[in-house]
Enzyme design. Sequence first.
Site, mmCIF file in Angstrom:
data_model
loop_
_atom_site.group_PDB
_atom_site.id
_atom_site.type_symbol
_atom_site.label_atom_id
_atom_site.label_comp_id
_atom_site.label_asym_id
_atom_site.label_seq_id
_atom_site.Cartn_x
_atom_site.Cartn_y
_atom_site.Cartn_z
ATOM 1 N N PRO A 40 0.847 -1.205 0.000
ATOM 2 C CA PRO A 40 0.000 0.000 0.000
ATOM 3 C C PRO A 40 0.876 1.246 0.000
ATOM 4 C CG PRO A 40 0.058 -0.994 2.184
ATOM 5 C CD PRO A 40 0.767 -1.939 1.276
ATOM 6 N N MET A 41 0.575 2.186 -0.894
ATOM 7 C CA MET A 41 1.334 3.436 -0.965
ATOM 8 C C MET A 41 0.363 4.600 -1.154
ATOM 9 S SD MET A 41 4.743 2.509 -3.214
ATOM 10 C CE MET A 41 3.935 1.398 -4.390
ATOM 11 N N VAL A 42 0.418 5.539 -0.239
ATOM 12 C CA VAL A 42 -0.490 6.684 -0.265
ATOM 13 C C VAL A 42 -0.317 7.477 -1.560
ATOM 14 C CG1 VAL A 42 -1.085 8.868 0.861
ATOM 15 C CG2 VAL A 42 -0.550 6.853 2.247
ATOM 16 N N GLU A 69 -3.913 3.378 1.607
ATOM 17 C CA GLU A 69 -4.703 3.410 2.832
ATOM 18 C C GLU A 69 -5.834 4.431 2.708
ATOM 19 O OE1 GLU A 69 -4.050 4.484 7.581
ATOM 20 O OE2 GLU A 69 -2.898 5.508 6.018
ATOM 21 N N CYS A 108 1.859 2.607 9.540
ATOM 22 C CA CYS A 108 2.168 3.942 9.030
ATOM 23 C C CYS A 108 2.727 4.825 10.143
ATOM 24 C CB CYS A 108 0.929 4.592 8.433
ATOM 25 S SG CYS A 108 1.252 6.239 7.754
ATOM 26 N N LYS A 122 -0.974 -5.148 8.593
ATOM 27 C CA LYS A 122 0.433 -4.879 8.286
ATOM 28 C C LYS A 122 1.024 -4.105 9.459
ATOM 29 C CE LYS A 122 3.420 -3.031 4.615
ATOM 30 N NZ LYS A 122 4.100 -1.859 5.170
ATOM 31 N N HIS A 132 6.736 -5.136 7.982
ATOM 32 C CA HIS A 132 7.748 -4.232 7.436
ATOM 33 C C HIS A 132 8.958 -4.279 8.368
ATOM 34 C CE1 HIS A 132 8.731 0.091 5.827
ATOM 35 N NE2 HIS A 132 9.763 -0.724 5.787
ATOM 36 N N GLY A 142 10.432 -4.970 2.806
ATOM 37 C CA GLY A 142 11.583 -4.136 3.127
ATOM 38 C C GLY A 142 12.809 -4.441 2.297
ATOM 39 N N ALA A 159 7.395 -1.966 -2.034
ATOM 40 C CA ALA A 159 6.825 -0.619 -2.158
ATOM 41 C C ALA A 159 7.676 0.216 -3.104
ATOM 42 C CB ALA A 159 6.728 0.036 -0.783
#
Length: 326
Positions: free
Chosen positions: A11-13, A36, A110, A149, A177, A209, A232
């Site tokens: 997930p990446m904003v 998210e 996050c 996560k 992560h 990671g 990511a």
Amino acid sequence: MEYENKLVLAPMVRVGTLPFRLLAAQYGADITYGEEIIDHKLVKCERRVNECVGCIDFVEKGTENVVFRTCNQERNQVVFQIGTSDAVRALTAAQIVCKDVAAVDINMGCPKSFSISGGMGAALLTKPELIHDILTTLRRNLEIPVTCKIRLLRSPQDTVELARRIEKTGVSALAVHGRRVADRPRDPAKWDEIADVVAALSIPVIANGDVFKYDDFQCIKDATGASSVMVARGALWNASIFSPLGKVPWEDVKREYIRKSIFWDNDIKSTKHTLKEMIMHYSSLELPEGKAVIKSESLADLAKLYGVASYYQFVNENRFLVNGIR
């Protein structure tokens, strides 16, 4: 949804929108997480079938903003990630989208201030009872898989203890992560501490990671014993990282992203943000390409910049025809 031997888009904003998820899937991603979405925002949304674009939109009442867009093509692989600090509100949000996604994930990693100040994201890591409440509530009331996560805690023992508590809620998988909240992206991911979690659990663990090339997928699996691997930044910089055939040239990946953004009528601000993130890794926003992206005011501008103006024209003149032959 299966979690064994999967390559996963993290997930990446502002990045994990429909075009980018489909881009990653095209290159080989098995599971794709959306960005998210905060539960407060989702509960204000209503589901609409967008016949013009051929997708399903979750639109915020009042503002008419599209908060989440998906399509039948990704139905069996997209994971909807929720930012939450309340079990009832999380369930209300999840029930709005659960018929259109493959799984629901709770963000517990996050580290950004907007999440932590609202008691969401990494703030949950110190609230095991709330974690249990949120996850068990979702598990009891949803028919699709529920996952979460996390990040590493202060000590490996603390991380393992939390992971065991999470497993007892009945979640289908756990993504880890390999950094702590205070760590920066430049700090090496601690694969050995992910391995500690894998050894302690019986459910699938997704390792995250420092995966920057296709070979790293196997390297992190070997080092951690994880069932699957999530990436990511490596995917943001070049989504073809998922391809076993090797990375596609960066210019081709950008052009394909633009085409998908046009096809799915992606928000111009979101499209520009993702492009700028790509450009900053390989080049500079101060060079002509970066300046041109910043100056662009529409998808038509970006189409012209990246040499796909004729594609833009065809799609927008033939929306219903295109939808009919999907």
